[in-house]
Write a protein that holds these residues in place. Structure first.
Motif, short mmCIF file in Angstrom:
data_model
loop_
_atom_site.label_atom_id
_atom_site.label_comp_id
_atom_site.label_asym_id
_atom_site.label_seq_id
_atom_site.Cartn_x
_atom_site.Cartn_y
_atom_site.Cartn_z
N HIS A 93 0.86 -1.18 0.00
CA HIS A 93 0.00 0.00 0.00
C HIS A 93 0.90 1.23 0.00
O HIS A 93 2.11 1.11 0.09
CB HIS A 93 -0.93 0.01 1.23
CG HIS A 93 -0.17 0.09 2.51
ND1 HIS A 93 0.34 -1.03 3.15
CD2 HIS A 93 0.24 1.16 3.23
CE1 HIS A 93 0.99 -0.65 4.23
NE2 HIS A 93 0.96 0.68 4.30
N HIS A 95 1.27 5.68 1.21
CA HIS A 95 0.83 6.86 1.97
C HIS A 95 1.21 8.06 1.12
O HIS A 95 2.29 8.05 0.50
CB HIS A 95 1.53 6.92 3.33
CG HIS A 95 1.33 5.70 4.17
ND1 HIS A 95 0.39 5.62 5.18
CD2 HIS A 95 1.93 4.47 4.13
CE1 HIS A 95 0.45 4.42 5.75
NE2 HIS A 95 1.36 3.70 5.12
N GLU A 105 5.74 8.92 5.19
CA GLU A 105 5.69 8.73 6.66
C GLU A 105 7.09 8.92 7.26
O GLU A 105 7.25 9.63 8.24
CB GLU A 105 5.16 7.33 6.97
CG GLU A 105 3.72 7.14 6.49
CD GLU A 105 2.93 6.21 7.37
OE1 GLU A 105 3.31 5.02 7.48
OE2 GLU A 105 1.95 6.66 7.98
N HIS A 118 4.79 0.87 1.03
CA HIS A 118 5.07 -0.13 2.07
C HIS A 118 4.74 -1.51 1.55
O HIS A 118 3.58 -1.80 1.25
CB HIS A 118 4.26 0.17 3.33
CG HIS A 118 4.74 1.40 4.05
ND1 HIS A 118 3.95 2.08 4.96
CD2 HIS A 118 5.92 2.07 4.00
CE1 HIS A 118 4.63 3.12 5.43
NE2 HIS A 118 5.82 3.13 4.86
N THR A 199 2.15 1.79 11.44
CA THR A 199 1.89 3.23 11.53
C THR A 199 0.40 3.54 11.54
O THR A 199 0.00 4.70 11.53
CB THR A 199 2.55 4.00 10.36
OG1 THR A 199 1.90 3.58 9.13
CG2 THR A 199 4.04 3.74 10.30
ZN LIG Z 1 1.99 1.87 5.49
#
Ligand SMILES: [Zn+2]
Ligand SMILES: NS(=O)(=O)c1ccc(C(=O)NCc2c(F)c(F)c(F)c(F)c2F)cc1
Length: 262
Positions: A93, A95, A105, A118, A199
């Motif tokens: 996925h 962010h 992140e 990630h 996270t």
């Molecule tokens: Zn993530």
């Protein structure tokens, strides 16, 4: 659905940080201060072996969109590097931000990137399900890759083209034969690694983070499609754009970030 997609996910509104995190001394994400990282010559090259045939579906879970892999066998795995065991890929996925100024992140000496990939793996030598591994300190390994705005990423386009079909929370479509190795930078030998956490809730301190030094490039238009996704489900009155789905950075609390390179 593969094991890692089970709905055990912590039903907690994501972005109001939970008040107390059980013994939160290894939380993620963090800023990686390069001059404080320690070269570890014992870190071996990462061995990544992904089989595109294990790719199953893509869905919007209301936090991000996840591309999920069949993790019932050891067909797509990572080992080596800082890892003592073999870890199975269960999903990847991203962010991202509302603009290109932020979205990642992790950061490197405070430098943020517009997005971060990630690749989520769980320790299949020690555990038999993702849900078991997610509460163990050596349970998960997440490879993080920064995205920069630049030339169009040909391999990513197949994924970008599938996103309108998962615009709303809880929408899912079949998505097959995608090789996540195409999202790795050419050089995966240079990385930082540290002990951290998920996270998003439940923020369990189960993750060996492997943060790539090299980024990949995607086009502005490709990232704009990420921002066309919605946090909200189709029936909700007010639709909210899925942007800024990153957690605030956490204290390093005495942890050492090791580097695989000098
Ligand atoms: Zn993530
Ligand atoms: N951004 S990241 O740190 O890479 C990250 C990776 C995976 C997950 C996740 O799988 N959440 C859902 C989820 C859980 F959080 C569980 F604890 C569990 F048991 C699940 F089965 C599950 F799907 C959350 C954050």
């Amino acid at each position: 659905l593969s094991a890692c997609s089970s709905k055990l996910a912590f039903m907690h509104p994501m972005w109001q940080e939970p008040l107390a995190i059980p013994g939160g001394d290894r939380q993620s994400p963090i800023d990686i201060v390069v001059r404080k990282s320690v070269f570890d010559p014992q870190l071996r090259p990462l061995k990544v072996q992904y089989d595109p045939r294990t790719c199953q579906q893509i869905w919007n879970n209301g936090y991000s969109f996840l591309v999920e892999y069949d993790d019932t066998t050891d067909k797509s795995t990572v080992k080596g590097g800082p890892l003592e065991d073999q870890f199975r890929l269960c999903q990847f996925h991203f962010h991202w931000g509302e603009n290109n100024a932020w979205g990642s992140e992790h950061s490197i000496d405070r430098r943020l990137f517009p997005a971060e990939l990630h690749l989520v793996h769980w320790n299949s030598d020690k555990y038999s399900l993702f849900e078991e591994a997610v509460i163990e300190e050596n349970g998960l390994a997440v490879i993080a890759v920064f995205l920069k705005i630049g030339k169009r990423h040909e391999g990513l386009q197949k994924l970008v083209d599938a996103l309108p079909a998962v615009r709303h929370k809880d929408s899912l479509v079949e998505f097959t034969k995608f090789d996540p190795a195409c999202l790795l930078p050419e050089n995966i030998d240079d990385y930082w690694t540290y002990a951290g956490s998920l996270t998003t809730p439940p923020l369990t301190e189960a993750v060996t983070w492997i943060v790539m030094k090299r980024h990949i490039e995607v086009s502005h238009d490709q990232l704009a499609v990420f921002r066309s996704l919605l946090f909200t489900s189709a029936e909700e009155q007010v639709q909210r754009s899925m942007v800024n789905n990153f957690r605030v950075q956490q204290a390093v609390k005495g942890r050492t970030v090791r580097s695989s390179f000098t």
